[in-house]
Design an enzyme around this catalytic site. Sequence first.
Site, PDB file in Angstrom:
ATOM      1  N   GLY A  46       1.006  -1.180   0.015  1.00  0.00           N
ATOM      2  CA  GLY A  46      -0.011  -0.206   0.162  1.00  0.00           C
ATOM      3  C   GLY A  46       0.821   1.211  -0.036  1.00  0.00           C
ATOM      4  N   GLN A  51       2.604  10.523   1.482  1.00  0.00           N
ATOM      5  CA  GLN A  51       4.097   9.565   2.562  1.00  0.00           C
ATOM      6  C   GLN A  51       4.940   9.413   0.894  1.00  0.00           C
ATOM      7  OE1 GLN A  51       2.508   5.522   2.765  1.00  0.00           O
ATOM      8  NE2 GLN A  51       3.524   5.347   3.779  1.00  0.00           N
ATOM      9  N   CYS A  95       5.476  -0.266   7.763  1.00  0.00           N
ATOM     10  CA  CYS A  95       5.011   0.898   7.238  1.00  0.00           C
ATOM     11  C   CYS A  95       6.605   1.379   6.238  1.00  0.00           C
ATOM     12  CB  CYS A  95       5.001   1.717   8.199  1.00  0.00           C
ATOM     13  SG  CYS A  95       4.570   3.751   7.470  1.00  0.00           S
ATOM     14  N   LEU A  96       5.817   1.341   5.138  1.00  0.00           N
ATOM     15  CA  LEU A  96       7.321   2.205   4.073  1.00  0.00           C
ATOM     16  C   LEU A  96       8.122   3.615   4.638  1.00  0.00           C
ATOM     17  CD1 LEU A  96       5.867   1.385   0.692  1.00  0.00           C
ATOM     18  CD2 LEU A  96       7.445  -0.038   1.952  1.00  0.00           C
ATOM     19  N   HIS A 137      -4.920   0.855   7.490  1.00  0.00           N
ATOM     20  CA  HIS A 137      -3.434   1.551   7.351  1.00  0.00           C
ATOM     21  C   HIS A 137      -3.166   2.564   6.606  1.00  0.00           C
ATOM     22  CE1 HIS A 137       1.328   0.780   8.273  1.00  0.00           C
ATOM     23  NE2 HIS A 137       0.392   1.746   7.477  1.00  0.00           N
ATOM     24  N   GLU A 138      -3.396   2.553   5.684  1.00  0.00           N
ATOM     25  CA  GLU A 138      -3.138   3.573   4.335  1.00  0.00           C
ATOM     26  C   GLU A 138      -4.404   4.914   4.520  1.00  0.00           C
ATOM     27  OE1 GLU A 138      -1.444   3.744   2.751  1.00  0.00           O
ATOM     28  OE2 GLU A 138      -0.642   1.298   3.064  1.00  0.00           O
ATOM     29  N   HIS A 141      -2.699   7.478   7.085  1.00  0.00           N
ATOM     30  CA  HIS A 141      -1.872   8.111   6.735  1.00  0.00           C
ATOM     31  C   HIS A 141      -2.826   9.283   5.991  1.00  0.00           C
ATOM     32  CE1 HIS A 141       2.067   6.106   6.478  1.00  0.00           C
ATOM     33  NE2 HIS A 141       1.290   5.162   5.964  1.00  0.00           N
TER      34      HIS A 141
END
Length: 173
Positions: A46, A51, A95-96, A137-138, A141
Amino acid sequence: MTLRNILIHPDPRLKAETDPVTAVTDDLRALADDMLETMYHAPGIGLAAPQIGVMQQLLVMDCDKDEDSAGRPMVLLNPVVTWTSEETSTYEEGCLSIPDQYADVVRPTAVEVEWLGLDGDTHREKFDGLWATCVQHEIDHLHGKLFIDYLKPLKRQMITRKMQKLKREKARA
Ligand code: K1U
Ligand code: ZN
């Protein structure tokens, strides 16, 4: 398509609210393509627009793990959770924007989400399993929330300090 730079926590843009998308334009389609390419390259399942420093309500995801399938790249604009299951599941999230840090997060097992698609239509779908974890999660963000915000303060601080050190090292390199 262009690989975009992924912001690393702590960064004020990862803590900020995003603006709704108001029109589906060619620029927005190009941005979604860049985000999918950046997500697959990372690799990740994702990626949310903040981000990469874009403060709009746009996320991409593909949780299809079947090696033989072509995958299911999804682009969600202005996504809203319209229903959550009472049942919860625990998943060890990453998480990236917080590389190499993982922790258990408890979330509803299933969610229904409504969003605007790149086709200009409103879509509604029930997600479960990894898809449900990922879409929550996304969407977090898009509202300035990170998975570490669900952890105890001490653990969160420990991870934040590691990320500050990582960013200092990257800046020196
Ligand atoms: O939002 C992000 O930072 C992307 C993140 C999404 C996510 C992971 C785990 C639980 C919920 C949401 C990632 O993709 S981290 C990398 C990752 O999970 C992964 C990488 C390669 C293969 C499989 C998974
Ligand atoms: Zn993340």
